[in-house]
Design an enzyme around this catalytic site. Structure first.
Site, PDB file in Angstrom:
ATOM      1  N   HIS A   1      -3.467  -4.831   1.753  1.00 38.51           N
ATOM      2  CA  HIS A   1      -2.757  -5.185   2.998  1.00 38.51           C
ATOM      3  C   HIS A   1      -2.813  -6.701   3.216  1.00 38.51           C
ATOM      4  O   HIS A   1      -3.811  -7.186   3.751  1.00 38.51           O
ATOM      5  CB  HIS A   1      -3.416  -4.483   4.191  1.00 38.51           C
ATOM      6  CG  HIS A   1      -3.152  -3.026   4.245  1.00 38.51           C
ATOM      7  ND1 HIS A   1      -2.207  -2.465   5.080  1.00 38.51           N
ATOM      8  CD2 HIS A   1      -3.694  -1.998   3.549  1.00 38.51           C
ATOM      9  CE1 HIS A   1      -2.192  -1.157   4.901  1.00 38.51           C
ATOM     10  NE2 HIS A   1      -3.085  -0.841   3.984  1.00 38.51           N
TER      11      HIS A   1
ATOM     12  N   GLU B   1      -1.360  -8.442   5.338  1.00 35.22           N
ATOM     13  CA  GLU B   1      -1.097  -8.828   6.733  1.00 35.22           C
ATOM     14  C   GLU B   1      -2.364  -8.834   7.582  1.00 35.22           C
ATOM     15  O   GLU B   1      -2.327  -9.190   8.750  1.00 35.22           O
ATOM     16  CB  GLU B   1      -0.041  -7.886   7.346  1.00 35.22           C
ATOM     17  CG  GLU B   1      -0.507  -6.485   7.741  1.00 35.22           C
ATOM     18  CD  GLU B   1      -0.653  -5.493   6.577  1.00 35.22           C
ATOM     19  OE1 GLU B   1      -0.710  -5.936   5.413  1.00 35.22           O
ATOM     20  OE2 GLU B   1      -0.742  -4.279   6.839  1.00 35.22           O
TER      21      GLU B   1
ATOM     22  N   CYS C   1       0.833  -1.210   0.000  1.00 31.04           N
ATOM     23  CA  CYS C   1       0.000   0.000   0.000  1.00 31.04           C
ATOM     24  C   CYS C   1       0.872   1.266   0.000  1.00 31.04           C
ATOM     25  O   CYS C   1       1.510   1.543  -1.014  1.00 31.04           O
ATOM     26  CB  CYS C   1      -0.987  -0.049   1.164  1.00 31.04           C
ATOM     27  SG  CYS C   1      -2.406   1.008   0.861  1.00 31.04           S
TER      28      CYS C   1
HETATM   29  N1  GLN Z   1      -3.646   6.399   0.728  1.00 30.25           N
HETATM   30  C1  GLN Z   1      -2.408   6.198   1.388  1.00 30.25           C
HETATM   31  C2  GLN Z   1      -1.297   6.993   0.697  1.00 30.25           C
HETATM   32  O1  GLN Z   1      -1.499   7.557  -0.316  1.00 30.25           O
HETATM   33  C3  GLN Z   1      -2.036   4.721   1.460  1.00 30.25           C
HETATM   34  C4  GLN Z   1      -2.993   4.003   2.350  1.00 30.25           C
HETATM   35  C5  GLN Z   1      -2.465   2.750   2.979  1.00 30.25           C
HETATM   36  O2  GLN Z   1      -1.267   2.505   3.071  1.00 30.25           O
HETATM   37  N2  GLN Z   1      -3.363   1.952   3.473  1.00 30.25           N
HETATM   38  O3  GLN Z   1      -0.209   7.019   1.194  1.00 30.25           O
END
Ligand code: GLN
Length: 197
Positions: free
Chosen positions: A161, A163, A67
């Protein structure tokens, strides 16, 4: 981060939290977790992580960005918010699934993991999407129009994610990359390691 560590330990390896660049000495693999990519970028600057992270990646040590971690690793980010590490040859768009839909879960098929025919329950939280990728990037999972998991050599990238669902198959896959790298298969290693992941 603690969920990643728990999952790594469930998969039979040892994980440590890295808080300073010196903490990277000797690690066999690194997970850059989710959170807020702008904040992670600032912490990388503040704690002077950049050169150690670039060296780690270039030396062939597996690095897994999930992410926000994926955003930090991407070579291109639409509306780039900061310098970024530019480790992986992908272009990403942040918050690709709309800000109003903060998070959702979806069963997706991930190529290459154990029992790959069995869907993986992916948790997306203000997730990015990989919109374009260089020739060396292998797509592992798609959702809708976009790529949500990919690998380029020693770099593993997921928009979701892995995890958070209790399914360890993606961490297992990453640990396999780590073991292969320790074994010296297809890597460009040059740094010292010990038994840490
Ligand atoms: N939207 C977040 C970003 O742009 C990422 C979100 C996340 O890691 N769950 O950094």
């Amino acid at each position: 981060m603690s969920e990643h560590l728990a999952m790594i330990e469930e998969c039979g390896a040892r994980g440590v939290e890295v808080k300073r660049p010196s903490g990277l000495d000797g690690v066999h693999g690194l997970i850059i977790p989710g959170g807020e990519s702008t904040t992670i970028g600032k912490l990388i600057d503040e704690y002077k992580f950049e050169s150690a992270l670039l060296e780690l990646g270039a030396s062939g040590v597996p690095v897994f960005g999930t992410c926000a971690g994926l955003i930090v690793m991407a070579a291109r980010v639409e509306g780039r918010h900061g310098p970024g590490l530019r480790l992986a040859d992908v272009g990403v768009r942040r918050n690709a699934f709309g800000r109003q839909v903060d998070s959702f879960e979806e069963d997706i098929v991930v190529r290459g993991i154990e029992d790959e025919g069995r869907p993986f329950r992916a948790v997306f939280i203000r997730a990015p999407v990989i919109e374009e990728a260089g020739a060396g990037v292998e797509v592992m999972a798609r959702f809708g129009e976009g790529v949500v998991m990919a690998r380029e050599d020693n770099y593993l990238l997921s928009a979701f994610h892995p995890e958070l669902t209790g399914d360890g198959r993606i961490h297992d896959y990453f640990l396999r990359m780590v073991r292969e790298s320790i074994g010296g298969i297809g890597t460009r290693r040059s740094i010292k390691r010990d038994s840490e992941v």
